[in-house]
Design an enzyme around this catalytic site. Structure first.
Site, short mmCIF file in Angstrom:
data_model
loop_
_atom_site.label_atom_id
_atom_site.label_comp_id
_atom_site.label_asym_id
_atom_site.label_seq_id
_atom_site.Cartn_x
_atom_site.Cartn_y
_atom_site.Cartn_z
N SER A 260 0.81 -1.22 0.00
CA SER A 260 0.00 0.00 0.00
C SER A 260 0.85 1.27 0.00
CB SER A 260 -0.94 0.01 1.21
OG SER A 260 -0.21 -0.12 2.41
N ASP B 142 -6.44 7.67 8.10
CA ASP B 142 -6.66 6.42 8.83
C ASP B 142 -5.65 6.22 9.96
OD1 ASP B 142 -4.35 5.87 7.42
OD2 ASP B 142 -5.19 4.19 6.28
N HIS C 12 -1.62 4.79 7.34
CA HIS C 12 -0.80 5.05 6.17
C HIS C 12 -0.28 6.50 6.22
CE1 HIS C 12 -3.23 1.59 4.74
NE2 HIS C 12 -2.09 1.26 4.18
#
Length: 338
Positions: free
Chosen positions: A81, A246, A249
Site C-alpha cells: 500500500s 486512517d 498510512h
C-alpha cells in the site's frame, strides 16, 4: 539491540533465504501473536479514513521536457500500500507520482510511470507483480522502485521466505536490465495506537527484516534506502501531519518525506546524480561488510546501501551513503501514456 547483533541476525536470515533454510524468528512467537493482535486492534481503532481508495497516478510526467524521437524514462512501482499510495486523495501525492516528477526534473526528460503495487501485498506477491512489469506489450522499465515488508511482519511470514521472494524479484528485474531501488521495511513502531512494549517489539522486528532485506537486495545488484524510522521522529512529533486520515498510512507530507529520501538513490542508479569520488567521512559514509552496512542503515533511515566490492574474507562489501535530500513538490497531473 546493537548494530553488531542486528548484523548477525540479518546475516542468518539472508543466508537462510539464499540456501533455503527454515524460518529465523524475528521475535518470539508469543510476542508476535500479541503484536499482531495489537496491530489488528489498532487498525480497527483508527478505521479507514481513506476508504481503501488508491489514486491512479500512472501516466507520463514532465511532458514539457520531451524531444521528438526521444522515449521517456520508464519507472515502475512495486510493493504494498505504501508503494501504491494508499492514504492520500490526489494522484500527485502518491510516492510514484512524486518520484516520477522529481526524476523528470533531474533528468530533464519525460518519465512514464507504471504502478503494479497492491495494498495489503506481502513479498510473495512480488512474483506476480514482476510478471506484470516484464510482460509485453509494455516496454521494459529503466528503473523499478519496490516498497515492501510491513505486511510480512504483521502476517508472520518467516523472514527467510520474505527475503527469498524479494531477492528473486531483484534478480529477475536486474537480469531484464532494469535498475532496482528498494525502500526497506518501514518501522511499525511508529503506528500511533500500538503501545509499549509492543511498539518496541514492532520496531525490533521491522529493523531486523529491513537489514536482512538489504543484504538480499545488494547481493542481487540492487540498492536499498532504509525507510525504517525515517518518519518515526516526525510521526511522533507531528502524527496528525504525517499520518493520513486512517492514522495508519502516511499522509501527503509523509509520502513526500519518503520520496525525498528515495529520489537521490533513484537518480544515482540511473547515473543522473553527481557521485562523489570518495565517501564523506563527516556524514559517516564508508565501505563496510554488507551485513554491517545493512544494520547501520536499519538504524538510521534515509541511508542508502549499494554493492561496492567483490566478496572478501568478511563477505561482500557495500558502500553506505547518506545522500542529501531534495524537496519533492506535489506532482502535476500526468499525461496519458502513449
Amino acid at each position: 539491540m546493537t548494530s553488531m547483533s542486528r548484523a548477525r541476525v540479518a546475516r542468518r536470515i539472508a543466508a537462510g533465504a539464499a540456501y533455503g533454510g527454515g524460518g529465523v524468528g524475528l521475535v518470539g512467537a508469543a510476542a508476535v501473536g500479541l503484536l499482531l493482535a495489537e496491530v489488528r486492534l489498532a487498525r480497527r481503532h483508527v478505521g479507514n479514513g481513506s476508504g481503501g481508495r488508491v489514486p491512479v497516478a500512472e501516466g507520463v510526467y514532465g511532458t514539457s521536457y520531451g524531444l521528438p524521437g526521444e522515449p521517456p524514462l520508464r519507472l515502475s512501482m512495486l510493493g504494498d500500500s505504501t508503494a501504491a499510495g494508499q492514504g492520500v486523495h490526489r494522484a500527485g501525492q502518491t510516492p510514484g507520482a512524486l518520484l516520477a516528477s522529481g526524476l523528470s526534473a533531474v533528468a530533464e526528460r519525460p518519465v512514464e510511470l507504471r504502478n503494479v503495487a497492491l495494498p495489503g501485498a506481502q513479498s510473495d506477491d512480488l512474483d506476480r507483480q514482476v510478471a506484470l512489469v516484464l510482460s509485453s506489450p509494455y516496454p521494459l522499465p529503466d528503473i523499478c522502485v519496490i516498497m515492501i515488508g510491513a505486511n510480512d511482519v504483521t502476517h508472520r511470514m518467516p523472514p527467510t521466505r520474505s527475503v527469498r521472494h524479494l531477492s528473486a524479484t531483484v534478480r529477475r528485474l536486474r537480469t531484464a536490465g532494469a535498475e532496482v531501488v528498494v525502500g526497506t521495511c518501514p518501522d511499525l513502531g511508529t503506528i500511533e495506537p500500538v503501545q509499549q512494549p509492543l511498539r518496541w517489539l514492532a520496531r525490533r522486528a521491522s529493523r531486523q527484516l529491513a537489514a536482512a532485506q538489504t543484504i538480499g537486495v545488494v547481493e542481487q545488484g540492487g540498492r536499498t534506502v532504509s525507510l525504517g524510522d525515517l518518519l518515526g521522529p516526525e510521526f511522533e512529533a507531528n502524527p496528525r501531519e504525517l499520518f493520513g486520515p486512517d492514522n495508519y498510512h502516511p499522509s501527503a507530507e509523509g509520502y513526500a518525506t519518503a520520496a525525498m529520501a528515495i529520489l537521490p538513490t533513484v537518480c544515482a542508479a540511473l547515473g543522473l546524480w553527481p557521485e562523489e569520488e570518495r565517501p564523506d567521512v563527516s556524514r559517516r559514509e564508508g565501505f563496510l561488510p554488507v551485513a554491517r552496512a545493512a544494520a547501520e542503515a536499519a538504524s538510521e533511515a534515509g541511508t542508502e546501501v549499494t554493492a561496492a566490492m567483490p566478496t572478501g574474507p568478511r563477505g561482500p562489501w557495500a558502500l553506505l551513503k547518506r545522500r542529501r535530500r531534495r524537496r519533492v513538490p506535489e506532482a502535476e497531473p500526468a499525461a496519458p501514456s502513449p
